[in-house]
Design a protein around this motif. Structure first.
Motif, mmCIF file in Angstrom:
data_model
loop_
_atom_site.group_PDB
_atom_site.id
_atom_site.type_symbol
_atom_site.label_atom_id
_atom_site.label_comp_id
_atom_site.label_asym_id
_atom_site.label_seq_id
_atom_site.Cartn_x
_atom_site.Cartn_y
_atom_site.Cartn_z
ATOM 1 N N ASP A 230 4.158 2.036 -14.128
ATOM 2 C CA ASP A 230 3.418 2.774 -13.109
ATOM 3 C C ASP A 230 2.365 1.889 -12.449
ATOM 4 O O ASP A 230 2.160 1.956 -11.230
ATOM 5 C CB ASP A 230 2.737 4.004 -13.725
ATOM 6 N N ASP A 231 1.691 1.062 -13.246
ATOM 7 C CA ASP A 231 0.666 0.184 -12.682
ATOM 8 C C ASP A 231 1.266 -0.788 -11.668
ATOM 9 O O ASP A 231 0.652 -1.095 -10.634
ATOM 10 C CB ASP A 231 -0.041 -0.593 -13.794
ATOM 11 N N ALA A 232 2.473 -1.270 -11.943
ATOM 12 C CA ALA A 232 3.131 -2.185 -11.002
ATOM 13 C C ALA A 232 3.486 -1.472 -9.708
ATOM 14 O O ALA A 232 3.333 -2.029 -8.615
ATOM 15 C CB ALA A 232 4.386 -2.779 -11.641
ATOM 16 N N LEU A 233 3.940 -0.227 -9.822
ATOM 17 C CA LEU A 233 4.238 0.554 -8.618
ATOM 18 C C LEU A 233 2.978 0.792 -7.801
ATOM 19 O O LEU A 233 2.974 0.659 -6.575
ATOM 20 C CB LEU A 233 4.866 1.901 -8.998
ATOM 21 N N VAL A 234 1.906 1.147 -8.478
ATOM 22 C CA VAL A 234 0.635 1.392 -7.788
ATOM 23 C C VAL A 234 0.151 0.126 -7.091
ATOM 24 O O VAL A 234 -0.324 0.177 -5.941
ATOM 25 C CB VAL A 234 -0.417 1.914 -8.788
ATOM 26 N N ALA A 235 0.283 -1.009 -7.760
ATOM 27 C CA ALA A 235 -0.146 -2.270 -7.153
ATOM 28 C C ALA A 235 0.661 -2.577 -5.898
ATOM 29 O O ALA A 235 0.123 -3.059 -4.900
ATOM 30 C CB ALA A 235 -0.006 -3.400 -8.169
ATOM 31 N N GLU A 236 1.961 -2.280 -5.916
ATOM 32 C CA GLU A 236 2.798 -2.524 -4.741
ATOM 33 C C GLU A 236 2.415 -1.605 -3.590
ATOM 34 O O GLU A 236 2.348 -2.021 -2.432
ATOM 35 C CB GLU A 236 4.269 -2.339 -5.108
ATOM 36 N N LEU A 237 2.159 -0.336 -3.897
ATOM 37 C CA LEU A 237 1.760 0.608 -2.854
ATOM 38 C C LEU A 237 0.437 0.190 -2.229
ATOM 39 O O LEU A 237 0.252 0.282 -1.013
ATOM 40 C CB LEU A 237 1.647 2.018 -3.435
ATOM 41 N N ALA A 238 -0.480 -0.286 -3.070
ATOM 42 C CA ALA A 238 -1.768 -0.749 -2.552
ATOM 43 C C ALA A 238 -1.582 -1.983 -1.670
ATOM 44 O O ALA A 238 -2.226 -2.121 -0.618
ATOM 45 C CB ALA A 238 -2.707 -1.048 -3.712
ATOM 46 N N ARG A 239 -0.687 -2.882 -2.072
ATOM 47 C CA ARG A 239 -0.438 -4.095 -1.290
ATOM 48 C C ARG A 239 0.127 -3.757 0.082
ATOM 49 O O ARG A 239 -0.257 -4.357 1.102
ATOM 50 C CB ARG A 239 0.532 -5.009 -2.039
ATOM 51 N N LEU B 90 -6.764 7.702 -3.899
ATOM 52 C CA LEU B 90 -5.749 8.596 -4.456
ATOM 53 C C LEU B 90 -4.991 7.930 -5.594
ATOM 54 O O LEU B 90 -4.718 8.556 -6.628
ATOM 55 C CB LEU B 90 -4.776 9.032 -3.360
ATOM 56 N N LEU B 91 -4.646 6.672 -5.424
ATOM 57 C CA LEU B 91 -3.880 5.980 -6.450
ATOM 58 C C LEU B 91 -4.660 5.817 -7.745
ATOM 59 O O LEU B 91 -4.065 5.644 -8.815
ATOM 60 C CB LEU B 91 -3.456 4.599 -5.935
ATOM 61 N N ALA B 92 -5.963 5.893 -7.656
ATOM 62 C CA ALA B 92 -6.798 5.773 -8.855
ATOM 63 C C ALA B 92 -6.886 7.076 -9.638
ATOM 64 O O ALA B 92 -7.344 7.078 -10.784
ATOM 65 C CB ALA B 92 -8.197 5.302 -8.463
ATOM 66 N N GLU B 93 -6.434 8.181 -9.028
ATOM 67 C CA GLU B 93 -6.521 9.488 -9.678
ATOM 68 C C GLU B 93 -5.328 9.704 -10.607
ATOM 69 O O GLU B 93 -4.185 9.754 -10.147
ATOM 70 C CB GLU B 93 -6.566 10.592 -8.629
ATOM 71 N N PRO B 94 -5.554 9.854 -11.921
ATOM 72 C CA PRO B 94 -4.430 10.051 -12.855
ATOM 73 C C PRO B 94 -3.569 11.257 -12.503
ATOM 74 O O PRO B 94 -2.333 11.182 -12.605
ATOM 75 C CB PRO B 94 -5.133 10.241 -14.208
ATOM 76 N N ALA B 95 -4.178 12.359 -12.086
ATOM 77 C CA ALA B 95 -3.397 13.557 -11.763
ATOM 78 C C ALA B 95 -2.488 13.306 -10.567
ATOM 79 O O ALA B 95 -1.332 13.746 -10.546
ATOM 80 C CB ALA B 95 -4.331 14.730 -11.482
ATOM 81 N N PHE B 96 -3.002 12.598 -9.573
ATOM 82 C CA PHE B 96 -2.196 12.289 -8.396
ATOM 83 C C PHE B 96 -1.027 11.388 -8.776
ATOM 84 O O PHE B 96 0.111 11.598 -8.336
ATOM 85 C CB PHE B 96 -3.058 11.609 -7.338
ATOM 86 N N ARG B 97 -1.283 10.398 -9.604
ATOM 87 C CA ARG B 97 -0.222 9.483 -10.007
ATOM 88 C C ARG B 97 0.884 10.218 -10.765
ATOM 89 O O ARG B 97 2.061 9.932 -10.581
ATOM 90 C CB ARG B 97 -0.804 8.346 -10.851
#
Length: 256
Positions: A134-143, A151-158
């Protein structure tokens, strides 16, 4: 428009042309559907709502492209009485292209296909993000700038958002082009000058997928070149809709 596959925020009583938008991986219909209000009163815009997000959150996200295309085409066929312009960004470009192929086989070819931020289908795409953490996916979306960092920092949203993102990335990364005849409609491709996901050569090869006119635009910006300023994409859609609404000349009207 009540079909679960389509969202239309600005319905028109008697549209001259219809524009249909296909979101990127992890995208929802909402931001794309909002563009409809900025188009003229004879152009109706809808956006495809993939399963597994917003009001379709209870449905499993798409894991099978064929099933996804079947649902989309069932929703679009009743609209084919007016010229259809299909616009897709990134993963949405692939879904729009395959939708155009299927509609053409069913006797309802679109008037134009507009593809954004995606290499041509004949250029293989590789990647394994859909298998990563999940962290890798979040990093790609942020990039890519697809989703706000807050939003990506919110556990519930993720928890709610990432299953659909993972499924969409799987579709994008495992897509393999099945050779077939080119589309009969014109194709317009657009990429951001700083897009790290597709270059000019990869985008120019969309020309091989149409017997109609092909145009490639390179615009300022990165992969999400139309965020936050949608002026350019609205101009692109207005132009595509205007050209699609022109009557096709008969043989007697065609200059010798």
């Amino acid at each position: 428009m009540n079909d679960r596959w389509l969202r239309c925020r600005a319905p028109r009583a008697d549209p001259r042309v219809r524009v249909v938008c296909f979101p990127h991986a992890g995208g929802t219909a909402g931001p794309y559907a909002a563009w409809g209000a900025a188009l003229d009163g004879r152009t109706e815009l809808s956006a495809v709502q993939y399963p597994g997000r917003e009001e379709r959150i209870e449905e499993p996200p798409p894991h099978d492209l064929d099933a996804l295309l079947s649902g989309v085409c069932r929703a679009l066929l009743p609209l084919a009485g007016r010229p259809l312009v299909l616009f897709g960004h990134s993963l949405g470009a692939v879904v729009a292209y395959e939708t155009a192929r299927r509609l053409t086989r069913q006797g309802a070819p679109p008037a134009r296909l507009v593809v954004s931020g995606r290499r041509a289908p004949c250029v293989p795409v590789t990647g394994d993000l859909h298998t990563r953490s999940d962290d890798a996916l979040v990093a790609e979306l942020a990039r890519l700038g697809a989703t706000s960092a807050e939003l990506l920092a919110e556990p519930a949203f993720r928890t709610v958002y990432l299953p659909a993102v993972r499924a969409d990335f799987a579709l994008a990364e495992t897509y393999r082009y099945a050779p077939a005849g080119p589309l009969p409609c014109p194709v317009t491709a657009v990429i951001g000058a700083a897009d790290t996901e597709v270059d000019h050569d990869q985008a120019s090869r969309w020309a091989a997928h149409t017997t109609g006119a092909f145009t490639l635009h390179t615009v300022p910006g990165g992969h999400f070149w139309f965020v936050p300023d949608d002026t350019g994409v609205l101009h692109l859609l207005r132009t595509a809709a205007h050209e699609a609404s022109r009557p096709v000349p008969s043989e007697s009207e065609t200059p010798a």
